[in-house]
Each structure stands twice: as structure tokens, then as C-alpha cells.
Design an enzyme around this catalytic site. Structure first.
Site, mmCIF file in Angstrom:
data_model
loop_
_atom_site.group_PDB
_atom_site.id
_atom_site.type_symbol
_atom_site.label_atom_id
_atom_site.label_comp_id
_atom_site.label_asym_id
_atom_site.label_seq_id
_atom_site.Cartn_x
_atom_site.Cartn_y
_atom_site.Cartn_z
ATOM 1 N N GLY A 14 27.722 35.910 47.912
ATOM 2 C CA GLY A 14 28.255 36.670 49.055
ATOM 3 C C GLY A 14 29.558 37.364 48.722
ATOM 4 O O GLY A 14 30.464 37.457 49.539
ATOM 5 N N ARG A 287 41.692 48.044 28.183
ATOM 6 C CA ARG A 287 42.073 46.631 28.028
ATOM 7 C C ARG A 287 41.783 46.072 26.642
ATOM 8 O O ARG A 287 42.559 45.265 26.130
ATOM 9 C CB ARG A 287 41.342 45.809 29.087
ATOM 10 N N GLU A 378 28.853 41.587 39.111
ATOM 11 C CA GLU A 378 29.330 41.142 37.796
ATOM 12 C C GLU A 378 28.268 40.360 37.039
ATOM 13 O O GLU A 378 28.337 40.241 35.827
ATOM 14 C CB GLU A 378 30.627 40.322 37.956
ATOM 15 N N LEU A 394 34.747 46.746 41.011
ATOM 16 C CA LEU A 394 34.451 46.755 42.450
ATOM 17 C C LEU A 394 33.426 47.848 42.720
ATOM 18 O O LEU A 394 32.496 47.684 43.518
ATOM 19 C CB LEU A 394 35.725 47.015 43.259
HETATM 20 C C1 LIG Z 1 42.222 38.300 39.521
HETATM 21 C C2 LIG Z 1 41.220 39.411 39.473
HETATM 22 C C3 LIG Z 1 41.557 40.683 39.898
HETATM 23 C C4 LIG Z 1 40.625 41.708 39.849
HETATM 24 N N1 LIG Z 1 40.986 42.976 40.252
HETATM 25 C C5 LIG Z 1 40.077 43.966 40.230
HETATM 26 C C6 LIG Z 1 40.424 45.272 40.687
HETATM 27 O O1 LIG Z 1 41.539 45.528 41.121
HETATM 28 N N2 LIG Z 1 39.462 46.233 40.633
HETATM 29 C C7 LIG Z 1 38.200 46.005 40.162
HETATM 30 O O2 LIG Z 1 37.370 46.918 40.152
HETATM 31 N N3 LIG Z 1 37.840 44.762 39.760
HETATM 32 C C8 LIG Z 1 38.749 43.743 39.779
HETATM 33 N N4 LIG Z 1 38.383 42.492 39.364
HETATM 34 C C9 LIG Z 1 36.960 42.209 39.065
HETATM 35 C C10 LIG Z 1 36.159 42.137 40.387
HETATM 36 O O3 LIG Z 1 36.936 41.515 41.379
HETATM 37 C C11 LIG Z 1 34.852 41.358 40.252
HETATM 38 O O4 LIG Z 1 34.199 41.702 39.076
HETATM 39 C C12 LIG Z 1 33.925 41.676 41.440
HETATM 40 O O5 LIG Z 1 34.614 41.467 42.642
HETATM 41 C C13 LIG Z 1 32.681 40.807 41.369
HETATM 42 O O6 LIG Z 1 31.967 40.930 42.570
HETATM 43 P P1 LIG Z 1 30.576 40.189 42.742
HETATM 44 O O7 LIG Z 1 30.107 40.444 44.118
HETATM 45 O O8 LIG Z 1 29.696 40.514 41.616
HETATM 46 O O9 LIG Z 1 30.928 38.634 42.564
HETATM 47 P P2 LIG Z 1 31.947 37.662 43.351
HETATM 48 O O10 LIG Z 1 32.863 38.368 44.261
HETATM 49 O O11 LIG Z 1 32.531 36.791 42.293
HETATM 50 O O12 LIG Z 1 30.982 36.795 44.260
HETATM 51 C C14 LIG Z 1 30.120 35.839 43.699
HETATM 52 C C15 LIG Z 1 29.406 35.141 44.840
HETATM 53 O O13 LIG Z 1 28.432 34.275 44.294
HETATM 54 C C16 LIG Z 1 28.529 32.984 44.879
HETATM 55 N N5 LIG Z 1 28.062 32.038 43.862
HETATM 56 C C17 LIG Z 1 28.512 31.886 42.599
HETATM 57 N N6 LIG Z 1 27.795 30.936 41.965
HETATM 58 C C18 LIG Z 1 26.879 30.491 42.856
HETATM 59 C C19 LIG Z 1 25.852 29.514 42.792
HETATM 60 N N7 LIG Z 1 25.602 28.823 41.688
HETATM 61 N N8 LIG Z 1 25.112 29.295 43.921
HETATM 62 C C20 LIG Z 1 25.347 29.988 45.064
HETATM 63 N N9 LIG Z 1 26.309 30.948 45.161
HETATM 64 C C21 LIG Z 1 27.047 31.189 44.070
HETATM 65 C C22 LIG Z 1 29.990 32.827 45.262
HETATM 66 O O14 LIG Z 1 30.111 31.901 46.317
HETATM 67 C C23 LIG Z 1 30.314 34.252 45.709
HETATM 68 O O15 LIG Z 1 29.951 34.443 47.047
HETATM 69 C C24 LIG Z 1 39.318 41.454 39.386
HETATM 70 C C25 LIG Z 1 38.973 40.179 38.960
HETATM 71 C C26 LIG Z 1 39.920 39.175 38.978
HETATM 72 C C27 LIG Z 1 39.544 37.837 38.438
#
Ligand SMILES: Cc1cc2nc3c(=O)[nH]c(=O)nc-3n(C[C@H](O)[C@H](O)[C@H](O)COP(=O)(O)OP(=O)(O)OC[C@H]3O[C@@H](n4cnc5c(N)ncnc54)[C@H](O)[C@@H]3O)c2cc1C
Length: 584
Positions: A14, A287, A378, A394
Site C-alpha cells: 500500500g 548517485r 520499487e 516516486l
Molecule cells: C529516505 C528515502 C527518501 C526517498 N526520497 C525520494 C524522493 O525524494 N524522490 C523519489 O523519487 N524517491 C525517493 N525515495 C525512493 C521512493 O520513496 C521509493 O522507491 C518509493 O516510494 C517506493 O514506492 P512503492 O510503492 O514501490 O513501495 P513502498 O512505499 O515501500 O510500499 C511498500 C508497501 O508494501 C508493503 N509490504 C512490504 N512487504 C510486504 C509483505 N511481505 N507483505 C505485505 N505487504 C508488504 C508495505 O507495507 C508497503 O505498504 C526515497 C527513499 C528513501 C528510503
């Protein structure tokens, strides 16, 4: 009209990727169940402070979506699939407008146009941001939309549930098994379409900028069920992390985008080495380049500040108002966790594991090699090649959420109905094996601590699969990982009380983390060249003749089996990547 007779689509995760896919499917009148380990509003996407790339050119620099595309491909050292990246960059402004309609308050200039900041790997201001809480604002706005659809019965949320396993027959997805992390109850959900959006896997390195739930366990679990894992060797090391005791705090690239400078002492004088080495881009080289330069200065030249592995990130010349407003998150991290006032003293930083460019292999519609299993955000591999540009993640998370929804719809509408008996059999098999594994872990009575094994794994990954790799060390790392896997069998579980419950879940996650760690190491061992974040001094140059290809790891009981796939280079012919004065 709600589509009748269809099981709800299961979205695991989520964060921004999962929530945008859920909203898009609900808009198409498809019911969705969201499974999330943590409350969706606390997903890792909330940590993103810096911003999101999209071309608006409100500063009139002649920017274009094509240039965004070029910078992304160039930044990724030509390993990203070009058609997909081009579409993503073209969609970025529309995504920002959609987010604005949902209520995200991006920073604006006095004339009301969007304000933009610089990020690494580009020469134009292209990063849209919302104060210092860009990710959080976007995540919360998406979550509000999800709430709206929940009230209409289109979306159901299961928070504090962990993905355990896919239910599949042959090569088709039938559903999932999940487990409640508080009560340990097991549940199965039937669905022809599952979207995995579970984020990155930084925790396999122990300390990283990621949160502790970023174990990659869900991705690893489906990898072990037959999904290919792509480009595992490409792990982004962010140049500016503050090394805390338990965690590394990221200092956002926005700090350098707003004028922060990297330096150390040389001959008793400040040496702004990035500006000297890369005059065109200076502190805003991508980076991989910045991290490698800091590593070279600290480790090879032994010029780290106070003789340690650290350099200065200096914000003292940045305007107080910028520090207070546009960089408030950075200033707060420095003050609250390290008692540093960045207006008065420079911050000591060193590169840290941050992001997985690799991930589950998907086609252009985000479907994996198991039919009906999709992956976005990701945890897929699609948009960043060998190195991700800051603020493109993002964008990729939201874009992939947008993109997957119509294809999921097409897929489920085109499915023939499945036999109930098939579902009952496959569900029964997975539930039975999950219970057996759970009982086995619960009664583990050896003499190894899972937390110590995790620490050892993190240390060896950080030592052997970090900025610089060499084949002898990678070979050693794989041998040690196999030893750790054997020691995993000898773990002890203290099963009294709730700590016991969380230990059981952790032991299972640890097993999955070890499998993924082997993917990183073996993929890196095979790739005998240097490209983006993967740097081998033994093979210091990129070698397109041999290595312009995507790595595919397939799980086998003996370890990952590696093969390769061609990269889509339909728009730009790969050329030399250089960020010095001779660069693009
Ligand atoms: C400190 C930091 C700063 C960042 N700043 C930026 C920025 O400024 N700009 C940018 O573009 N990117 C940035 N990034 C990278 C970016 O935030 C992430 O790559 C992106 O938000 C990932 O989104 P996502 O929806 O794929 O995963 P996430 O937001 O990580 O969500 C993963 C979801 O999966 C769920 N989940 C995980 N494992 C399981 C499991 N086994 N079972 C059930 N649910 C599970 C979690 O509960 C969560 O809801 C940053 C990253 C970090 C660490």
C-alpha cells in the site's frame, strides 16, 4: 456498474505504487483488496522528501520530456528499456496534474506556477516538490481516494497482514496466502490477478536508508516460486547518509540541489572534489558517480574527515530561509537525531545502500512470467537501468500503478473461468505447506540467533557487494551466504509471548532475504564489466558488446541460475557516458 463475477484483484503493498493501482482499478469498477504489512499511510513512500521529476519548465530553461527521457537513459548507463522510460517521462506532467487534483500542495512560485528544483544527473530544474514531505503528501492524498472507494465497497484493506505465498497452478496465478502479524492467523484470497507492490529490499544489507520492513521477502517468495528476478546486481548506494547507530539517515539529494557542497580536507585546505572532478555537474553528478568518488577519496586516498570514512556535506552557505522551508526535513533530521545545526557546521556523510534498481522481471504491461501476477513500483525492475536518477522513483511507482490497471482489467476479462476444484487443490497445498513451515520454525531449537545471522549477512553484503566489487570477494560472499543458509536450519526460537510471534515471522523473512542476497551476489559475479552502480576495478569499463543485456535470475535449489535478455534501445544508440566537461 461493478464488474460482476470477478474475484477482487489482490494488491500486495500500500505504498504509492499499490495505492495508485487500487484507485485506478476502482475507477474502472473492479473490486480490490489491499494487503499491507504496515498501515498504508506509513508505507515507505512517506519518507520521500526530495521530490518527483516531471517537466513543466516554469523556469524557462528549454526543458522537454525528451530531455528527461535522455537524462534517465544516460543516467541508467543505457540499461533501461527505452520505450517504457520514454512513456513514463511523457506521462509525468499528467501524473502531477492528477496529484494536484487530488489535493497535493506542491510548492509554487510567486506567480502561481510550480516551483522546480535541481536533482542529480540533470542540468535543468525538473523536480516538483511539496515542502519537505512530498512522498507523504502524495501517499496521504492517494489514501484518501482509497478511503472514498472503501466507503463505496470497492476497496477493502487488510493492514498488518504479511504476504506469505502465491497460490498458482502450473504457470497461472490463482490467489495468495497471507498472515496476520499480530494474531498469526492465516488467510487465503482467491484471485486471477495479483499485483505485487512491496517496495525495495535494503534490509538485506542490514543498515541502510530503508525502513526495517524493506526485507524484499514477498519478492523473494515469488522468486522462489518461479518468477524471474532481473538486474539484481544493481543496488543504488546514495552518496549522503548519516551513519546512525541502528539506522542510516538519508540526507536528501535536495540538499545539494539547493546548493549544498561536498568536500574534505586535502593539504589542510577544503577540497571540493566533486566540483573539481566534474565541473559541468559538480555536486549534482548522478548517485553512482558521487558515491564512487566519495569512496575513492575516503577509502583509497584516505582523505576522509578525521581519518574516518566520511566527508562533509556543507549547507552553511545555503540561505536560512531555504534551510527553514525547502530543506526543513534535512535540518530537522540533523538537529533531532545528531544535534547538528547545518547552518553552523557541515554534516558528516558517507554513501549508504538506498534503492534496488533490480526487481521482479515484468513485461511492458508489468506482468511477470507467471500469468496473472503483476509487479509495480520499487519491486519491479523496469525504469532505472544500472542507476536511478533521484526523484524518478516516486514517478516510476505512480506511473507503473497507472499503467498496470488497464492491463489487469484486460487480463481478467479475457480469462476463461477456472475449475473450483483446481482452486481448492492449489489453495489446500499452499496452506498446508505454509502451516508446516510455520510449525517447523516455531519449534526450531538449535543454537543460532536469527538476529545475529541477519547482522552477519548485512556485514558481508556491505563488505563484498557494496560500491566496489571483485570476483574473488563475490565468490567468497556467496560461499558465506550458503553457510548462513545452513546455519539458518539451526536457529533457536524463543516462542514465549509476542516477541516469539514476531521472531517466527522474522525467521521466515530472513530465509527469504538470504535467497535475494544470493541473487545480488551471483548476478554481480557474472557481470564482468562496470556499468552504473555496478563497479568492478578488474573490469573498469562498460562493455556493450558483451553486457548490454538484462540479467535474469531463476531460482533453483542450488542457487540462482543466470540468463540474459536483450535491452530495448529503440530510440538512442548507447554511447559513452561521461559527466566531466566532455559529457553530453
Ligand atoms: C529516505 C528515502 C527518501 C526517498 N526520497 C525520494 C524522493 O525524494 N524522490 C523519489 O523519487 N524517491 C525517493 N525515495 C525512493 C521512493 O520513496 C521509493 O522507491 C518509493 O516510494 C517506493 O514506492 P512503492 O510503492 O514501490 O513501495 P513502498 O512505499 O515501500 O510500499 C511498500 C508497501 O508494501 C508493503 N509490504 C512490504 N512487504 C510486504 C509483505 N511481505 N507483505 C505485505 N505487504 C508488504 C508495505 O507495507 C508497503 O505498504 C526515497 C527513499 C528513501 C528510503
Amino acid at each position: 456498474m461493478v464488474a460482476k463475477g470477478l474475484d477482487p484483484v489482490i494488491i500486495v503493498g500500500g505504498g504509492l505504487a499499490g495505492l495508485t493501482a487500487a484507485v485506478r482499478l476502482a475507477e474502472k469498477r473492479i473490486k480490490v483488496k489491499i494487503i499491507s504489512l504496515c498501515p498504508t499511510r506509513r508505507s515507505h513512500s512517506a519518507c520521500a522528501q526530495g521530490g518527483i521529476n516531471a517537466v513543466f519548465d516554469t523556469i524557462h530553461q528549454g526543458d522537454s520530456t525528451y530531455e528527461h527521457f535522455l537524462d534517465t537513459i544516460y543516467g541508467g548507463d543505457y540499461l533501461a528499456n527505452q520505450s517504457s522510460v520514454k512513456q513514463m517521462c511523457e506521462s509525468a506532467p499528467e501524473i502531477i496534474n492528477y496529484m494536484i487534483q487530488m489535493g497535493v500542495a506542491y510548492n509554487r512560485k510567486e506567480n502561481g506556477e510550480l516551483d522546480l528544483r535541481m536533482f542529480g544527473g540533470g542540468k535543468k530544474n525538473r523536480t516538483v516538490y511539496a515542502g519537505t514531505t512530498t512522498g507523504q503528501q502524495m501517499l496521504h492524498c492517494c489514501d484518501e481516494q482509497v478511503q472514498k472507494w472503501m466507503e463505496q465497497g470497492m476497496i477493502e484493506k487488510y493492514e498488518s497482514w504479511e504476504f506469505v505465498s502465491l497460490i498458482k497452478d502450473d504457470n497461472r496465478c490463482n490467489g495468495v496466502v497471507v498472515q496476520n502479524v499480530d494474531t498469526l492467523e492465516l488467510k487465503s484470497f482467491r484471485s486471477n490477478a495479483v499485483i505485487l507492490a512491496t517496495g525495495g529490499a535494503g534490509y538485506i544489507y542490514g543498515k541502510s536508508t530503508n525502513s526495517l520492513i524493506n526485507t524484499g521477502a514477498a519478492a523473494s517468495s515469488v522468486y522462489q516460486q518461479g518468477v524471474l528476478f532481473a538486474n539484481g546486481e544493481f543496488v543504488q548506494i546514495h552518496p549522503t547518509g548519516i551513519q546512525g547507530r541502528d539506522k542510516i539517515h538519508l540526507i536528501s539529494e535536495a540538499a545539494r540541489g539547493e546548493g549544498g557542497r561536498i568536500w574534505t580536507y586535502k593539504d589542510n585546505k577544503p577540497w571540493y572534489f566533486l566540483e573539481e572532478m566534474y565541473p559541468e555537474y559538480g555536486n549534482l553528478v548522478p548517485r553512482d558517480i558521487a558515491a564512487r568518488a566519495i569512496y575513492e577519496v575516503c577509502v583509497k586516498q584516505r582523505l576522509g574527515v578525521d581519518g574516518e570514512k566520511q566527508v562533509y556535506l556543507d549547507l552553511r552557505d545555503v540561505d536560512e530561509s531555504i534551510l527553514q522551508n525547502r530543506l526543513a526535513g534535512v535540518a530537522n533530521t540533523c538537529k533531532n537525531f545528531y544535534s547538528i545545526d547545518p547552518k553552523k557546521e557541515p554534516i558528516k556523510v558517507f554513501p549508504a545502500v538506498h534503492y534496488f534498481m533490480g526487481g521482479l522481471h515484468v513485461d511492458n504491461y508489468h506482468m511477470t512470467n507467471i500469468k496473472g501476477l503483476f509487479s509495480i513500483g520499487e519491486c519491479d525492475y523496469m525504469y532505472h537501468g544500472a542507476n536511478r536518477l533521484g526523484a524518478n522513483s516516486l514517478l516510476a511507482a505512480i506511473y507503473s500503478g497507472f499503467k498496470v490497471a488497464p492491463h489487469v482489467l484486460d487480463y481478467i476479462l479475457g480469462m476463461e473461468s477456472k475449475d473450483d476444484k483446481l482452486w481448492q487443490r492449489t489453495e489446500h497445498d499452499v496452506i498446508t505447506s505454509t502451516k508446516e513451515e510455520y510449525e517447523r520454525i516455531k519449534h526450531m531449537n538449535g543454537n543460532e540467533s536469527p538476529y545475529k545471522l541477519h547482522q552477519e549477512m548485512g556485514t558481508l553484503m556491505s563488505e563484498y557487494a557494496f560500491i566496489e566489487r571483485n570476483n574473488r570477494d563475490l565468490q567468497k560472499a556467496d560461499e558465506k551466504l550458503q553457510e548462513l543458509q545452513e546455519r539458518w536450519d539451526n536457529i533457536t526460537i524463543n516462542s514465549s509471548g509476542n516477541w516469539g510471534a514476531s521472531s517466527i515471522l522474522f525467521v521466515r523473512q530472513l530465509r527469504h532475504m538470504m535467497e535475494l542476497a544470493r541473487v545480488v551476489v551471483i548476478s554481480a559475479l557474472h557481470r564482468n564489466e562496470s556499468r552504473g552502480a555496478h563497479y568492478k576495478p578488474e573490469f573498469p569499463y562498460r562493455d556493450d558488446d558483451k553486457w548490454l543485456k538484462t540479467t535474469l535470475a531463476k531460482w533453483t535449489p542450488q542457487g540462482p541460475k543466470i540468463s540474459y535478455q536483450e535491452v530495448d534501445t529503440s530510440f538512442i544508440t548507447p554511447g559513452t557516458r561521461s559527466y566531466d566537461t566532455k559529457g553530453r
